[in-house]
Motif scaffolding. Structure first.
Motif, mmCIF file in Angstrom:
data_model
loop_
_atom_site.group_PDB
_atom_site.id
_atom_site.type_symbol
_atom_site.label_atom_id
_atom_site.label_comp_id
_atom_site.label_asym_id
_atom_site.label_seq_id
_atom_site.Cartn_x
_atom_site.Cartn_y
_atom_site.Cartn_z
ATOM 1 N N ASP A 192 0.831 -1.210 0.000
ATOM 2 C CA ASP A 192 0.000 0.000 0.000
ATOM 3 C C ASP A 192 0.862 1.255 0.000
ATOM 4 O O ASP A 192 0.543 2.247 -0.653
ATOM 5 C CB ASP A 192 -0.921 0.009 1.224
ATOM 6 C CG ASP A 192 -1.998 -1.056 1.135
ATOM 7 O OD1 ASP A 192 -2.295 -1.512 0.012
ATOM 8 O OD2 ASP A 192 -2.554 -1.428 2.183
ATOM 9 N N ARG A 241 1.709 6.406 -6.947
ATOM 10 C CA ARG A 241 0.522 6.799 -7.697
ATOM 11 C C ARG A 241 -0.405 7.797 -7.028
ATOM 12 O O ARG A 241 -1.524 7.990 -7.490
ATOM 13 C CB ARG A 241 -0.288 5.541 -8.052
ATOM 14 C CG ARG A 241 0.318 4.711 -9.206
ATOM 15 C CD ARG A 241 0.299 5.495 -10.466
ATOM 16 N NE ARG A 241 0.735 4.771 -11.650
ATOM 17 C CZ ARG A 241 1.563 5.319 -12.552
ATOM 18 N NH1 ARG A 241 2.069 6.531 -12.363
ATOM 19 N NH2 ARG A 241 1.898 4.650 -13.631
ATOM 20 N N THR A 242 0.022 8.418 -5.924
ATOM 21 C CA THR A 242 -0.852 9.450 -5.342
ATOM 22 C C THR A 242 -0.060 10.732 -5.116
ATOM 23 O O THR A 242 1.168 10.713 -5.058
ATOM 24 C CB THR A 242 -1.507 8.996 -4.009
ATOM 25 O OG1 THR A 242 -0.537 9.066 -2.954
ATOM 26 C CG2 THR A 242 -2.054 7.583 -4.105
ATOM 27 N N LEU A 277 3.248 -4.075 -8.327
ATOM 28 C CA LEU A 277 4.026 -4.277 -7.105
ATOM 29 C C LEU A 277 5.278 -5.095 -7.363
ATOM 30 O O LEU A 277 6.352 -4.784 -6.882
ATOM 31 C CB LEU A 277 3.166 -4.991 -6.059
ATOM 32 C CG LEU A 277 1.882 -4.238 -5.665
ATOM 33 C CD1 LEU A 277 0.963 -5.144 -4.874
ATOM 34 C CD2 LEU A 277 2.231 -2.988 -4.881
ATOM 35 N N GLY A 322 -7.059 7.193 0.083
ATOM 36 C CA GLY A 322 -7.330 5.860 -0.435
ATOM 37 C C GLY A 322 -6.850 4.798 0.528
ATOM 38 O O GLY A 322 -6.419 3.721 0.144
ATOM 39 N N ASP A 368 -10.738 8.781 2.596
ATOM 40 C CA ASP A 368 -11.077 8.966 1.178
ATOM 41 C C ASP A 368 -9.929 9.604 0.417
ATOM 42 O O ASP A 368 -9.536 9.142 -0.658
ATOM 43 C CB ASP A 368 -12.309 9.873 1.042
ATOM 44 C CG ASP A 368 -13.594 9.121 1.302
ATOM 45 O OD1 ASP A 368 -13.532 7.885 1.465
ATOM 46 O OD2 ASP A 368 -14.658 9.767 1.361
ATOM 47 N N LYS A 394 -6.084 4.425 -11.397
ATOM 48 C CA LYS A 394 -4.633 4.249 -11.521
ATOM 49 C C LYS A 394 -4.236 2.854 -11.057
ATOM 50 O O LYS A 394 -4.979 2.174 -10.354
ATOM 51 C CB LYS A 394 -3.899 5.319 -10.704
ATOM 52 C CG LYS A 394 -4.077 6.738 -11.241
ATOM 53 C CD LYS A 394 -2.932 7.626 -10.765
ATOM 54 C CE LYS A 394 -3.013 9.040 -11.303
ATOM 55 N NZ LYS A 394 -3.942 9.906 -10.553
ATOM 56 N N ARG A 395 -3.055 2.455 -11.435
ATOM 57 C CA ARG A 395 -2.589 1.113 -11.154
ATOM 58 C C ARG A 395 -1.162 1.159 -10.655
ATOM 59 O O ARG A 395 -0.361 1.940 -11.161
ATOM 60 C CB ARG A 395 -2.674 0.312 -12.466
ATOM 61 C CG ARG A 395 -2.397 -1.151 -12.377
ATOM 62 C CD ARG A 395 -2.652 -1.811 -13.736
ATOM 63 N NE ARG A 395 -1.694 -1.366 -14.732
ATOM 64 C CZ ARG A 395 -1.091 -2.185 -15.612
ATOM 65 N NH1 ARG A 395 -1.389 -3.479 -15.651
ATOM 66 N NH2 ARG A 395 -0.230 -1.731 -16.475
ATOM 67 N N GLN A 396 -0.836 0.375 -9.649
ATOM 68 C CA GLN A 396 0.548 0.240 -9.211
ATOM 69 C C GLN A 396 0.954 -1.217 -9.325
ATOM 70 O O GLN A 396 0.370 -2.084 -8.663
ATOM 71 C CB GLN A 396 0.727 0.711 -7.761
ATOM 72 C CG GLN A 396 2.142 0.501 -7.211
ATOM 73 C CD GLN A 396 3.183 1.389 -7.903
ATOM 74 O OE1 GLN A 396 2.975 2.589 -8.040
ATOM 75 N NE2 GLN A 396 4.287 0.799 -8.345
ATOM 76 N N GLY A 445 5.845 4.177 -11.249
ATOM 77 C CA GLY A 445 5.161 5.409 -10.862
ATOM 78 C C GLY A 445 5.346 6.533 -11.864
ATOM 79 O O GLY A 445 5.403 7.702 -11.495
ATOM 80 N N LEU A 484 -1.956 -3.348 -7.654
ATOM 81 C CA LEU A 484 -3.089 -2.749 -6.956
ATOM 82 C C LEU A 484 -3.817 -1.841 -7.923
ATOM 83 O O LEU A 484 -3.184 -1.113 -8.694
ATOM 84 C CB LEU A 484 -2.601 -1.931 -5.760
ATOM 85 C CG LEU A 484 -2.079 -2.722 -4.565
ATOM 86 C CD1 LEU A 484 -1.444 -1.792 -3.532
ATOM 87 C CD2 LEU A 484 -3.208 -3.514 -3.924
ATOM 88 N N LEU A 491 -6.206 1.336 -7.975
ATOM 89 C CA LEU A 491 -6.657 2.403 -7.081
ATOM 90 C C LEU A 491 -8.032 2.895 -7.476
ATOM 91 O O LEU A 491 -8.497 2.655 -8.582
ATOM 92 C CB LEU A 491 -5.641 3.553 -7.084
ATOM 93 C CG LEU A 491 -4.407 3.349 -6.200
ATOM 94 C CD1 LEU A 491 -3.749 2.012 -6.394
ATOM 95 C CD2 LEU A 491 -3.379 4.448 -6.450
ATOM 96 N N ASP A 492 -8.667 3.601 -6.546
ATOM 97 C CA ASP A 492 -10.021 4.115 -6.754
ATOM 98 C C ASP A 492 -10.161 4.885 -8.065
ATOM 99 O O ASP A 492 -11.156 4.754 -8.770
ATOM 100 C CB ASP A 492 -10.399 5.067 -5.606
ATOM 101 C CG ASP A 492 -10.414 4.334 -4.281
ATOM 102 O OD1 ASP A 492 -10.576 3.101 -4.300
ATOM 103 O OD2 ASP A 492 -10.253 4.997 -3.237
ATOM 104 N N ASP A 493 -9.159 5.720 -8.361
ATOM 105 C CA ASP A 493 -9.286 6.608 -9.513
ATOM 106 C C ASP A 493 -8.862 5.939 -10.822
ATOM 107 O O ASP A 493 -8.661 6.616 -11.829
ATOM 108 C CB ASP A 493 -8.457 7.875 -9.283
ATOM 109 C CG ASP A 493 -7.006 7.545 -8.966
ATOM 110 O OD1 ASP A 493 -6.672 6.334 -8.940
ATOM 111 O OD2 ASP A 493 -6.218 8.472 -8.760
#
Lengths: 245, 245
Positions: free
Chosen positions: A138, A145-146, B72, A227, A224, B68-70, B188, B62, B64-66
């Motif tokens: 995580d 990515r954030t 691993l 994430g 939120d 996006k993808r990470q 990233g 992973l 993500l909500d938006d």
DNA sequence: CGATATTTTGATTCATATCAAGGTGGGTGG
DNA sequence: CCACCCACCTTGATATGAATCAAAATATCG
């Protein structure tokens, strides 16, 4: 309740037998005090010991060639740290104290002995190390990515949530003994930018700051924004075999 | 040499007894084929199985909500994957095939059984999972504290080095079945920027590209650029107890 | 109380993202 | 076998989030 910090932590996941508790307590025979700012172990040092944190906060970090620093993880009482010395004869990362405290060193051979005599604990330790790897996953996604605000939010939430597990302290309020530079080194940002983003988090009513005390005001919105997923809430040990007679 | 992929991998770290080899081979009783692009398991899915990769490449990621993808981690034959289902009843991340291949699923209870009967293997698996966590630490520092070119270099090196461990394929040349978008999701970055940076790595004589085949031309300089540390070379199992009679 | 570490703020620069448009190659169906 | 399509790569122009540089304000510690 036993006086072993580690047994207390593990008992959050599983009811331990007296024999298991005793075996865990033996890992905490020795004690070593440390002081805020002290470097307990430096990356590259020969190391065949691991530590159980009994009191205080630590962080593990990597020092890069160009002097930059990446903080990997903040550690609390009940954590097992320095585990990389199980795989290597030396420390893969440095370990530094965020506060005064106490830890209990033990030799990696004691771990092998524990695994030999208590296979259910071995499985549990493997399970917990997997949960910690997922937390690391995580963090990777957070850095990769954030944006800055989300990364800081995720770090604060992770600290508050894990701190809460050990039950000490209040629900949302924690004294976080980290400078903004530390927070930057944990999130991959500069201290200047950390300052600006935390100011915004405060302006938006998500957190409160005075000194290095941080209070989460609106955990829902912060979750939120970040994430954030609380992995610890979902640990499942129901499938483990019954304890040995 | 046994026909167990996993035993072959572990024997790189430790000479296994016939009983240990047999116990490991039992984990590979079942087989499942997969195809390039196939999603083997999606994050959140109920999951009480882990997998040993027998053939082909995979990646865990992973979402993500938006959107996006990470990414691993890239996985190779001999890897143990899906281990998060040991800690949770469901998958913490998705698992997708980069090529056609074969994997061997087994129930997490089989792992507990293995730990019960072969404590030395339990210790070894714990040790290896710590080594993998350290590799994850390095990735975190790479994303948090190094620039685009260094991140890509580190990813390529990690792939080449781990691929080399299993002995298949050449020293420096690997067919990497990833798009530049995949590489971006692992480091990233955006695919556009990956393209530009890889062009520079090529211009500087560090790598060669044709199709998705990448050749490392100057591993030394690439290692310097990435700050890469080959952790696998330093794994130390000498302290493990003697095998059980 | 002075010294030192940390936070805060502003001005500027830079690395990487975003947006947009072609280009390339390999696979597929007509 | 060709033509089209689709996924992927490449390139250019522009925007933006975060870094860097610099300096003042504030807190902490001996």
């Amino acid at each position: 309740m036993s006086n072993s910090c580690f047994a207390t932590r593990l008992s959050h996941f599983l009811a331990l037998t007296p024999a298991e508790e005793a075996a865990l307590a033996r890992l905490e025979d020795k004690e070593r005090q440390f002081e805020r700012g002290e470097c307990i172990r430096h990356q590259g040092d020969p190391a065949d010991e691991l530590f159980i944190v009994r009191k205080g906060w630590l962080y593990s970090h990597l020092e890069l060639d160009d002097g930059k620093r990446q903080i990997l993880r903040i550690n609390f009482p009940g954590d097992l740290v320095g585990t990389s010395s199980v795989a290597f004869g030396n420390a893969s990362h440095s370990l530094t104290a965020l506060s005064d405290g106490v830890l209990c060193p033990f030799d990696r051979r004691a771990l092998a002995e524990l695994f030999e005599q208590h296979s259910r604990l071995a499985t549990l330790l493997f399970l917990i190390s997997q949960a910690e790897r997922v937390a690391m996953d995580d963090r990777l996604a957070s850095l990769g990515r954030t944006d800055a605000k989300a990364r800081i939010a995720a770090l604060l939430l992770d600290i508050v949530v894990r701190h809460r597990i050990m039950g000490d302290g209040d629900l949302a309020e924690v004294e976080i003994p980290m400078t903004q530079e530390d927070i930057g080194d944990a999130t991959g940002l500069t201290s200047v930018h950390v300052n600006r983003m935390m100011k915004e988090l405060k302006r938006d009513g998500l957190i409160l700051r005075e000194r290095n005390r941080v209070t989460i005001l609106d955990e829902g919105r912060l979750v939120d924004l970040a994430g954030y997923i609380n992995r610890y809430a979902a640990v499942d040990t129901s499938w483990l075999p019954a304890p040995e007679a």
